[in-house]
Design a protein around this motif. Sequence first.
Motif, PDB file in Angstrom:
ATOM      1  N   LYS A  40       0.856  -1.188   0.000  1.00 58.91           N
ATOM      2  CA  LYS A  40       0.000   0.000   0.000  1.00 58.91           C
ATOM      3  C   LYS A  40       0.889   1.233   0.000  1.00 58.91           C
ATOM      4  O   LYS A  40       1.949   1.245   0.627  1.00 58.91           O
ATOM      5  N   LYS A  41       0.420   2.241  -0.706  1.00 58.59           N
ATOM      6  CA  LYS A  41       1.200   3.475  -0.817  1.00 58.59           C
ATOM      7  C   LYS A  41       0.236   4.630  -0.634  1.00 58.59           C
ATOM      8  O   LYS A  41      -0.853   4.607  -1.199  1.00 58.59           O
ATOM      9  N   SER A  42       0.620   5.594   0.167  1.00 54.62           N
ATOM     10  CA  SER A  42      -0.297   6.697   0.442  1.00 54.62           C
ATOM     11  C   SER A  42       0.401   8.034   0.327  1.00 54.62           C
ATOM     12  O   SER A  42       1.548   8.189   0.758  1.00 54.62           O
ATOM     13  N   GLU A  43      -0.287   8.971  -0.274  1.00 56.80           N
ATOM     14  CA  GLU A  43       0.279  10.312  -0.429  1.00 56.80           C
ATOM     15  C   GLU A  43      -0.869  11.285  -0.627  1.00 56.80           C
ATOM     16  O   GLU A  43      -2.004  10.882  -0.828  1.00 56.80           O
ATOM     17  N   ILE A  44      -0.524  12.549  -0.540  1.00 60.99           N
ATOM     18  CA  ILE A  44      -1.522  13.597  -0.722  1.00 60.99           C
ATOM     19  C   ILE A  44      -1.183  14.371  -1.985  1.00 60.99           C
ATOM     20  O   ILE A  44      -0.060  14.811  -2.159  1.00 60.99           O
ATOM     21  N   ARG A  95       4.209   0.811   2.284  1.00 61.23           N
ATOM     22  CA  ARG A  95       4.195  -0.290   3.247  1.00 61.23           C
ATOM     23  C   ARG A  95       4.065  -1.590   2.470  1.00 61.23           C
ATOM     24  O   ARG A  95       3.236  -1.696   1.573  1.00 61.23           O
ATOM     25  N   SER A 130      -3.653  -0.390   7.090  1.00 59.69           N
ATOM     26  CA  SER A 130      -3.701   1.041   6.782  1.00 59.69           C
ATOM     27  C   SER A 130      -2.666   1.384   5.707  1.00 59.69           C
ATOM     28  O   SER A 130      -1.554   0.869   5.726  1.00 59.69           O
ATOM     29  N   PRO A 131      -3.018   2.277   4.779  1.00 65.39           N
ATOM     30  CA  PRO A 131      -2.019   2.708   3.795  1.00 65.39           C
ATOM     31  C   PRO A 131      -1.022   3.716   4.367  1.00 65.39           C
ATOM     32  O   PRO A 131      -0.034   4.032   3.720  1.00 65.39           O
ATOM     33  N   MET A 132      -1.298   4.216   5.577  1.00 67.30           N
ATOM     34  CA  MET A 132      -0.427   5.232   6.163  1.00 67.30           C
ATOM     35  C   MET A 132       0.424   4.622   7.272  1.00 67.30           C
ATOM     36  O   MET A 132      -0.095   3.936   8.152  1.00 67.30           O
TER      37      MET A 132
END
Lengths: 530, 177
Positions: free
Chosen positions: B38-42, B57, B64-66
Amino acid sequence: MVDSGRKLLSGNEAVALAAYDAGVGLGTAYPGTPSTEIMENLAALGGPAQWSPNEKVAYEVALGASWSGARVLAAMKHVGVNVAADPLFTSTYTGVIGGFILISADDPGLASSQNEQDNRRYAVAAGIPMLEPSNSQEAYDFVFEAFRISERWSIPVMLRMTTRVCHSMTIVEPRPNIDPPKPRHFDHDIKGRTMIPGYARPAHRRLRAKLAEIDAWNEESTLHKRIDGDRSLGIITSGICYVHAREAAPTASFLKLAMTYPLPIKRIRAFVESVDRAIVIEENDPYLVDSLRAAGMKVEGKPEMYRFNELNVVRVRRILAGDVSPEPTRPPGKPPQLCVGCPHRTVLSTLRRCDAIIMGDIGCYTLAVLPPVEAMDSCVCMGASIGTGLGLRHTLPPEEARRVVSVIGDSTFVHSGITGLVDMVYNPPPTGHIVLILDNGTTAMTGLQDHPGTGVTLRKKPTGRVVFEDLARSIGIKNVHVVDPVESVSGFKKLIEDSMASDELTLIITRRPCNLALKKQQKQAGEARS
Amino acid sequence: MNAQTVTNVVFAGLGGQGVLKASDILAEVAFRRGHDVKKSEIHGMSQRGGSVTSDVRFGSEVFSPMVPEGETDFLLVLESTQTEPNRHLLKSDGVLIVPEDLLKEGQTLDQLDADESTPLNQRSLNVALLGVLSVYLDFSESEWLDGIFANLPAKLHELNAKVFAAGRAVGQRKKQV
């Protein structure tokens, strides 16, 4: 992206792919973080996608297309649904033919928005069934479910996403799961779609009857996920909060809801009764917890401090532990700012030097509120610069009123500025008014999208172009100036001062391309050559 | 359970530095290996030159992706001013990877750009720091190159392969210290 098998996709990419795989007949949107990439990706897949001037038009065009039998997707950010709310609330009465999906991309924590509104409330208020995916696989799968529900009950369906679902990349196994769309044709249904009071009264009853049927279906739906873990803690949740909570409480029991309007109250009650402690984990408004309490369930919610900002694993742990101690404050990162050489800088700092009262709007130029420019006195919603500016002009003492200007970007002007301009002509303030369209030829803030003022479509094809100066003159504004604010800063400043001194209506179009858009064009031209 | 089986990497820098590209490459490499990823960004407003972070991750199952605060195994910072605002993300024995790792003793980043003995420079910090990171993770050099090539245009492949190798050499020295 590879052509088959598993893919690593953002929620937005997954929605676009699913809509494409479901044979979507038309996708409409106005760009808005975090929803923008849905329509961009649908276009990149070769799907029928278009930018609309605003979300209301996007919704209406999708509704008409649905009446032809086409499957449709209208995508927007949470505040975009405010703009589309008018057709939304009556489209649940008229119903649809081809499957209709409204994407509401909410922004808990305001990564890139002017408010933190929770659009689950819209589902209740408009009577539109709502599904909440928690990752990209569900975003993909729920598109098919939403089309099926929409076509079965002839009702639009809302897919409510949030920033972290839209923008996080997770693994998706594409598995198209729907019959092909039916041939397109228009059947008259005058009483069903022409909402005069006499026809709308029975339509409202039909809507409530449909929702009751969907409610019964939802009670039995296999989309919800129940995990019978440790009975001492039962968590009721939906969307992105589910994955945070699974990580925060790996051994707990879970009821993870897929369709959260109508709510499957019986299912939830059975779960609540099966655990010792039932707690609702949800972001922003207490929508779920209030609904469950109203149904007489004894469930815990989150302390008010967690209503603000998005949730994450650490915050969910705190909620579960009942920890209401202040959260640690972190050193601030570097705030975003206007690019070096951005024409907005010149325009806004010149207005500042003219001691202007600056009614601002939504776009890159809103960043002028931050140091070092600090030249913006308000930002409310798309188009509000013109209305609020006119309001101040009407009511301030004349010497102050003269200093009021409205500043709006080109894409924002098309979205919601035109009616404000019409009001200026219809109700001119005694001291006149000055509207500036900051025309950098792109929707810069959301990543350089085209719009009706650029004369280029989402699929990069030339098309009709709305010429702002022609539009303004045609509605009766006499003083229309098109200037390059960077070429002659002193000339621009004098134009502002002269306009402030006059009692006339003035539109100034500051036209100079966005530097990022120029760079992108040069890069694309370079890649085309190599 | 998650903590043992999931690797948490956070990339931090300023908009325009290639933070998101670096995280795309790592996510691709982990995905191709068959991990859950999982990869999370804004996106959006934060990218106008402001601080940018991206979380990746991977492991057997990621929820959770964060990355939870204080659970980051590897923090890659592309811009020195962004180290302190993000240090709290790192776990106590986590590894901090910064541009200064690439410098010879007494060298500055500007001098690095002028140094013709190395392919490293400030424009390709993202791939160079992935090279440093690579020695800590269980992926082969060819898996890394596949991930890099999948995310960059063909004309940049040769240069970035050299940058990655130079970063990897730096990583091997850093890991020994």
